[in-house]
Write a protein that holds these residues in place. Structure first.
Motif, mmCIF file in Angstrom:
data_model
loop_
_atom_site.group_PDB
_atom_site.id
_atom_site.type_symbol
_atom_site.label_atom_id
_atom_site.label_comp_id
_atom_site.label_asym_id
_atom_site.label_seq_id
_atom_site.Cartn_x
_atom_site.Cartn_y
_atom_site.Cartn_z
ATOM 1 N N GLU A 69 0.838 -1.194 0.000
ATOM 2 C CA GLU A 69 0.000 0.000 0.000
ATOM 3 C C GLU A 69 0.879 1.252 0.000
ATOM 4 O O GLU A 69 1.994 1.242 0.526
ATOM 5 C CB GLU A 69 -0.917 0.020 1.232
ATOM 6 N N VAL A 70 0.347 2.328 -0.567
ATOM 7 C CA VAL A 70 1.050 3.611 -0.638
ATOM 8 C C VAL A 70 0.092 4.708 -0.202
ATOM 9 O O VAL A 70 -1.087 4.696 -0.575
ATOM 10 C CB VAL A 70 1.560 3.895 -2.067
ATOM 11 N N ILE A 71 0.579 5.641 0.597
ATOM 12 C CA ILE A 71 -0.202 6.826 0.980
ATOM 13 C C ILE A 71 0.460 8.050 0.341
ATOM 14 O O ILE A 71 1.633 8.333 0.599
ATOM 15 C CB ILE A 71 -0.271 7.002 2.504
ATOM 16 N N VAL A 72 -0.291 8.758 -0.488
ATOM 17 C CA VAL A 72 0.167 10.006 -1.095
ATOM 18 C C VAL A 72 -0.555 11.144 -0.381
ATOM 19 O O VAL A 72 -1.790 11.095 -0.235
ATOM 20 C CB VAL A 72 -0.130 10.045 -2.604
ATOM 21 N N PHE A 73 0.166 12.170 0.040
ATOM 22 C CA PHE A 73 -0.467 13.222 0.843
ATOM 23 C C PHE A 73 0.111 14.595 0.520
ATOM 24 O O PHE A 73 1.251 14.726 0.040
ATOM 25 C CB PHE A 73 -0.318 12.929 2.343
ATOM 26 N N ASP A 74 -0.667 15.600 0.808
ATOM 27 C CA ASP A 74 -0.272 16.997 0.632
ATOM 28 C C ASP A 74 0.933 17.285 1.526
ATOM 29 O O ASP A 74 0.907 16.996 2.730
ATOM 30 C CB ASP A 74 -1.463 17.894 1.001
ATOM 31 N N SER A 75 1.962 17.853 0.949
ATOM 32 C CA SER A 75 3.199 18.088 1.710
ATOM 33 C C SER A 75 3.025 19.131 2.814
ATOM 34 O O SER A 75 3.894 19.262 3.691
ATOM 35 C CB SER A 75 4.324 18.522 0.755
ATOM 36 N N LYS A 76 1.904 19.861 2.802
ATOM 37 C CA LYS A 76 1.638 20.820 3.874
ATOM 38 C C LYS A 76 1.215 20.110 5.158
ATOM 39 O O LYS A 76 1.244 20.718 6.232
ATOM 40 C CB LYS A 76 0.547 21.802 3.441
ATOM 41 N N LEU A 77 0.803 18.855 5.045
ATOM 42 C CA LEU A 77 0.433 18.092 6.228
ATOM 43 C C LEU A 77 1.692 17.522 6.878
ATOM 44 O O LEU A 77 2.519 16.919 6.208
ATOM 45 C CB LEU A 77 -0.520 16.946 5.848
ATOM 46 N N ARG A 78 1.825 17.701 8.181
ATOM 47 C CA ARG A 78 3.008 17.224 8.897
ATOM 48 C C ARG A 78 2.776 15.796 9.374
ATOM 49 O O ARG A 78 1.762 15.483 10.001
ATOM 50 C CB ARG A 78 3.299 18.125 10.100
ATOM 51 N N VAL A 79 3.722 14.920 9.079
ATOM 52 C CA VAL A 79 3.662 13.537 9.542
ATOM 53 C C VAL A 79 4.279 13.457 10.932
ATOM 54 O O VAL A 79 5.459 13.786 11.123
ATOM 55 C CB VAL A 79 4.401 12.593 8.570
#
Length: 428
Positions: free
Chosen positions: A173-183
């Motif tokens: 599985e892969v999660i692609v996310f907006d880079s403005k969201l902090r992990v």
């Protein structure tokens, strides 16, 4: 087994109401309902003949799953999320075997032209850049797709990605996310005994002043295996840990009604499965559409802002996706008998003779059964006839009869006593 533990020979008495407690029976009911969903899906996938028409070349989409999406509201922040099973290229053999009636579709043409990866990446970019999806979960990814997706995302730096395994893992599985969201946190849980490489991925994101937990996976699909219970155990452990609003985005391989009761049984509260607005896959065997991809909002004992979710329609998510899912809702649901299925194929003389012999044998067996039923009914009527006739004669002797000289609606009995005079109807 899970349901039976709530069905006790001696009921538990509620100390407050002094009445038998029904909570256990309610849980048993939910668990048994989840078993029904599992049995139905298994049965639909085991049909010898399809009961719906194959879509074939009508299916113009690069995967056998359309994506699903939802709008999430957390506090004052609203984001869009989506989930998509992209169909691992190692499973193309099932498309080529036409187990879902999709051979000859766009999946086939793109695979043969070695352009399916690039087409999938284009669809992903459209969802991210045009639809403004903030978090996208992808199931059944493979190394070549991951490499092409990474190259495409690296060009604009607007999005990042997390993988559930090593880059060379053939199915992950892969999660692609907006880079403005902090992990803030990432962990991969391996709960499945049937497949040790398959994991449940947990990611915590910081959305300005709010925290959001994302959980994604692809549950193994053995109908009566342990995967559903193992997934429910794992998700319950995750959610009962840090009390965060949680969104689940996954290919559960089963309808949500087959999983939701298991989560309730494990003590999870405030779970809302977003109604999937269209089917997301096709059953093998019957070729009927089914909904097995899910998005759920979970607010188990959350102290702060709660998470709310609403489904997005196909037209909102991708251009032309509404026409794709319309096929699942209409064309794939057209009734199709085994005879019609055979007539759609080009049969050899030997195949046609064999089929006609089977149909003739079945017809003879049906006639034999009907004749036997009619004979039994006739015998019963013959046995009952004498008794019925004697009862009717006795009843008629006691009932008044209508004289021939009386107008309609007036009745009298024949009386032989001389002191009783006849009363004419017109004098009444």
């Amino acid at each position: 087994r899970d349901a039976m533990k709530y069905i006790l020979k001696k009921p538990i008495i509620d100390p407050e109401t002094k009445k038998p407690c029904s909570r256990g029976l309610h849980k048993a009911q939910l668990l048994l309902e989840s078993c029904v969903e599992t049995v139905v899906i298994s049965k639909l996938g085991s049909f010898e003949f399809p009961v719906a028409k194959r879509l074939g070349e009508l299916w113009q989409f690069p995967s056998d799953h359309p994506p699903i999406a939802a709008k999430l509201t957390l506090g004052e922040r609203t984001i869009k999320v989506a989930s998509w099973n992209v169909l691992n290229r190692n499973y193309y053999k099932y498309i080529d075997a036409d187990t879902q009636g999709l051979k000859g579709s766009q999946i086939t043409t793109l695979h043969e032209a070695e352009r399916r990866e690039s087409t999938i990446v284009e669809k992903i970019q459209e969802m991210l850049l045009k639809t403004n999806i903030h978090i996208l979960c992808l199931e059944e990814c493979w190394p070549e797709l991951i490499a092409e997706l990474k190259a495409a995302l690296g060009e604009n730096l607007l999005f990042e990605m997390l993988c559930s395994g090593d880059e060379q893992d053939k199915n992950q599985e892969v999660i692609v996310f907006d880079s403005k969201l902090r992990v803030m946190y990432v962990h991969h849980h391996p709960p499945f005994s049937e497949n040790s490489k398959k994991v449940v991925t947990e990611v915590h994101f910081q959305l300005e002043t709010e925290s959001l937990r994302v959980v994604t996976t692809h549950v193994p699909g053995a109908p009566f295996g342990r995967a559903r219970r193992e997934f429910a155990d794992c998700l319950a452990e995750i959610v009962k840990g840090e009390k965060l609003p949680t969104v689940l985005m996954a290919d559960l391989n089963f309808p949500d009604k087959a999983v939701h009761p298991l989560l309730l049984d494990r003590g999870l509260e405030d779970i809302y499965f977003v109604p999937t607005p269209y089917p997301t896959n096709i059953c093998q065997g019957s070729l009927l559409p089914k909904r097995i991809d899910s998005i759920a909002a979970i607010n188990h004992q959350v102290a702060g802002s709660k998470l709310y979710a609403t489904a997005m329609g196909a037209k909102e998510l991708l251009d032309g996706l509404d026409k794709v899912v319309e096929l699942l809702q209409s064309k794939s649901a057209e009734p199709l008998t085994p005879t019609r299925y055979h007539s759609d194929k080009v049969e050899t003389d030997a195949e046609q003779i064999s089929r006609l012999e089977r149909e003739l044998h079945a017809a003879r067996q049906r006639v034999k059964y009907l004749q036997s039923t009619i004979d039994c009914q006739n015998e019963e009527r013959a046995r009952e006839a004498p008794a019925t006739s004697s009862k009717e004669r006795a009843r008629e002797a006691l009932l008044p009869h209508r004289p021939t000289d009386a107008p309609s609606g007036h009745y009298r009995r024949n009386v032989q006593v001389s002191s009783v005079h006849r009363v004419e109807p017109e004098k009444l």
